[in-house]
Design a protein around this motif. Structure first.
Motif, short mmCIF file in Angstrom:
data_model
loop_
_atom_site.label_atom_id
_atom_site.label_comp_id
_atom_site.label_asym_id
_atom_site.label_seq_id
_atom_site.Cartn_x
_atom_site.Cartn_y
_atom_site.Cartn_z
N ARG A 50 36.54 71.35 17.92
CA ARG A 50 36.71 71.21 19.36
C ARG A 50 35.87 70.06 19.91
N ALA A 51 34.65 69.92 19.41
CA ALA A 51 33.78 68.85 19.86
C ALA A 51 34.26 67.49 19.36
N ALA A 52 34.79 67.45 18.13
CA ALA A 52 35.22 66.18 17.53
C ALA A 52 36.53 65.68 18.12
N ALA A 53 37.30 66.57 18.74
CA ALA A 53 38.61 66.18 19.27
C ALA A 53 38.51 65.13 20.36
N GLU A 89 38.66 75.96 5.72
CA GLU A 89 38.89 75.97 7.16
C GLU A 89 37.83 75.14 7.87
N VAL A 90 38.24 74.51 8.95
CA VAL A 90 37.32 73.70 9.75
C VAL A 90 36.66 74.58 10.80
N ASN A 91 35.36 74.39 10.98
CA ASN A 91 34.63 75.14 12.00
C ASN A 91 35.23 74.87 13.38
N ASP A 92 35.55 75.93 14.12
CA ASP A 92 36.23 75.78 15.42
C ASP A 92 35.40 74.96 16.41
N GLY A 93 34.11 75.24 16.48
CA GLY A 93 33.26 74.51 17.41
C GLY A 93 33.18 73.03 17.07
N ALA A 125 29.49 71.43 8.56
CA ALA A 125 30.01 70.84 9.79
C ALA A 125 30.06 71.94 10.85
N GLU A 126 28.92 72.24 11.42
CA GLU A 126 28.82 73.26 12.45
C GLU A 126 28.07 72.72 13.65
N THR A 127 28.55 73.02 14.83
CA THR A 127 27.91 72.56 16.05
C THR A 127 28.15 73.57 17.15
N ASP A 128 27.59 73.30 18.32
CA ASP A 128 27.74 74.24 19.44
C ASP A 128 29.05 74.08 20.18
N GLY A 129 29.88 73.18 19.73
CA GLY A 129 31.18 72.97 20.38
C GLY A 129 31.16 71.97 21.51
N LYS A 130 30.00 71.36 21.76
CA LYS A 130 29.88 70.38 22.85
C LYS A 130 30.02 68.96 22.31
N THR A 131 30.87 68.20 22.94
CA THR A 131 31.13 66.84 22.49
C THR A 131 29.90 65.96 22.62
N LYS A 132 29.14 66.16 23.68
CA LYS A 132 27.99 65.31 23.96
C LYS A 132 26.96 65.35 22.83
N SER A 133 26.62 66.55 22.38
CA SER A 133 25.61 66.68 21.33
C SER A 133 26.11 66.13 20.00
N LEU A 134 27.40 66.35 19.69
CA LEU A 134 27.96 65.83 18.44
C LEU A 134 28.06 64.31 18.48
N ALA A 135 28.46 63.76 19.61
CA ALA A 135 28.57 62.31 19.74
C ALA A 135 27.20 61.65 19.57
N ILE A 138 36.11 62.72 20.48
CA ILE A 138 35.34 61.56 20.03
C ILE A 138 36.27 60.57 19.35
N ASP A 139 36.33 59.36 19.89
CA ASP A 139 37.19 58.33 19.33
C ASP A 139 36.66 57.87 17.97
N GLY A 140 37.55 57.78 16.99
CA GLY A 140 37.16 57.31 15.67
C GLY A 140 36.67 58.38 14.74
N LEU A 141 36.71 59.65 15.15
CA LEU A 141 36.26 60.75 14.31
C LEU A 141 37.41 61.72 14.07
N ASP A 142 37.75 61.92 12.81
CA ASP A 142 38.81 62.86 12.44
C ASP A 142 38.22 63.96 11.56
N VAL A 143 38.80 65.15 11.66
CA VAL A 143 38.34 66.29 10.88
C VAL A 143 39.54 66.92 10.18
N LEU A 144 39.38 67.18 8.88
CA LEU A 144 40.47 67.78 8.10
C LEU A 144 39.91 68.88 7.19
N PRO A 145 40.70 69.93 6.92
CA PRO A 145 40.30 70.88 5.88
C PRO A 145 40.52 70.24 4.51
N SER A 146 40.00 70.85 3.48
CA SER A 146 40.08 70.25 2.15
C SER A 146 41.54 70.06 1.68
#
Length: 205
Positions: free
Chosen positions: A163-166, A156-160, A128-138, A168-176
Motif C-alpha cells: 500500500r505504501a509502495a503504490a 505474499e507481499v506485505n499489505d502495508g 519488506a514490512e512497514t507501517d503502510g505510510k508512503t512518507k516513511s517508506l519514501a 512511490i514512482d519508480g518502485l514496484d513490488v512483486l511476490p516471488s
C-alpha cells in the motif's frame, strides 16, 4: 556466494548464502532476449484491424462499363487500388504469443538474477514490512539510494508495504511467483527479501 542483508533503515541484519547456479552465472544476452521477446509478445493485445474489400461501405455496382472507356477495367469502388477502398491483406485481430520451453524461461530468470548480482545491483533485505505510510517508506528508500527499484517478496507481499509502495514512482513490488525477466532488467536495483530468496531458490532448483 555470500551477500550482506540489511534492514529498511540501513542497519545490517547478517548475511545470506546465494546459490551459485542461480546468482553467479555468466549472463547470456541471447537467452535474455528470447525470454523478454516471449513476454512482450504474450502481453500484446493484437486487436489491430482493418476493413477488407468486402467490408468497406461502398456500393458493389460496377463503376463504369467494361469496354470502350480507354481506361483500366474496374469493378466496384471498394477495390484496394482506390482511395478509401478495402485494405489488401491488412492486419486482423490475432494473438502474438508464441511458445518458449519452460527450461529456457527458467534459465532466463536465472541469468537475469545473475546479471543484477554481478553488476552489484542486487540488495537483500531482512523483510519488506512497514507501517503502510508512503512518507516513511519514501524517506527510507531515498536514504538507501534506490531510484528505480523492484522489490521481490516471498509467496505474499506485505499489505502495508504494498500500500505504501503504490504511491512511490519508480518502485514496484512483486511476490516471488511474479518475478520475471522483463521487470528485473527494467529496474536499476533489484531488492529481494529473505523470504523471496528462499522462494526463488525453491522455484528454480
Amino acid at each position: 556466494m555470500k551477500l550482506d542483508v540489511i534492514k529498511l533503515d540501513g542497519e545490517t541484519a547478517g548475511s545470506v548464502d546465494l546459490a551459485d547456479e542461480i546468482y553467479d552465472l555468466e549472463p547470456r544476452a541471447d537467452i535474455l532476449h528470447r525470454v523478454v521477446r516471449w513476454q512482450r509478445n504474450k502481453a500484446m493485445q493484437g486487436t489491430h484491424s482493418t476493413l477488407g474489400r468486402s467490408e468497406v461501405s461502398y456500393s458493389t455496382k460496377k463503376i463504369y462499363r467494361q469496354k470502350g472507356t480507354g481506361g483500366a477495367r474496374h469493378g466496384d469502388r471498394g477495390a484496394p487500388i482506390f482511395r478509401k477502398g478495402g485494405i489488401y491483406k491488412g492486419p486482423k485481430p490475432r494473438s502474438h504469443a508464441h511458445d518458449l520451453p519452460k527450461k529456457v524461461r527458467q534459465l532466463g530468470l536465472k541469468h537475469a538474477l545473475s546479471s543484477k548480482a554481478r553488476a552489484g545491483n542486487l540488495v537483500v533485505i531482512d523483510s519488506a514490512e512497514t507501517d503502510g505510510k508512503t512518507k516513511s517508506l519514501a524517506r527510507a528508500i531515498k536514504d538507501l539510494g534506490w531510484k528505480r527499484a523492484l522489490v521481490i517478496d516471498g509467496a505474499e507481499v506485505n499489505d502495508g508495504f504494498a500500500r505504501a509502495a503504490a504511491n512511490i514512482d519508480g518502485l514496484d513490488v512483486l511476490p516471488s511467483m511474479g518475478a520475471n525477466v522483463y521487470d528485473i532488467l527494467k529496474r536499476d536495483t533489484l531488492v529481494i527479501t529473505r523470504a523471496g530468496i528462499e522462494a526463488l531458490e525453491a522455484r528454480l532448483k
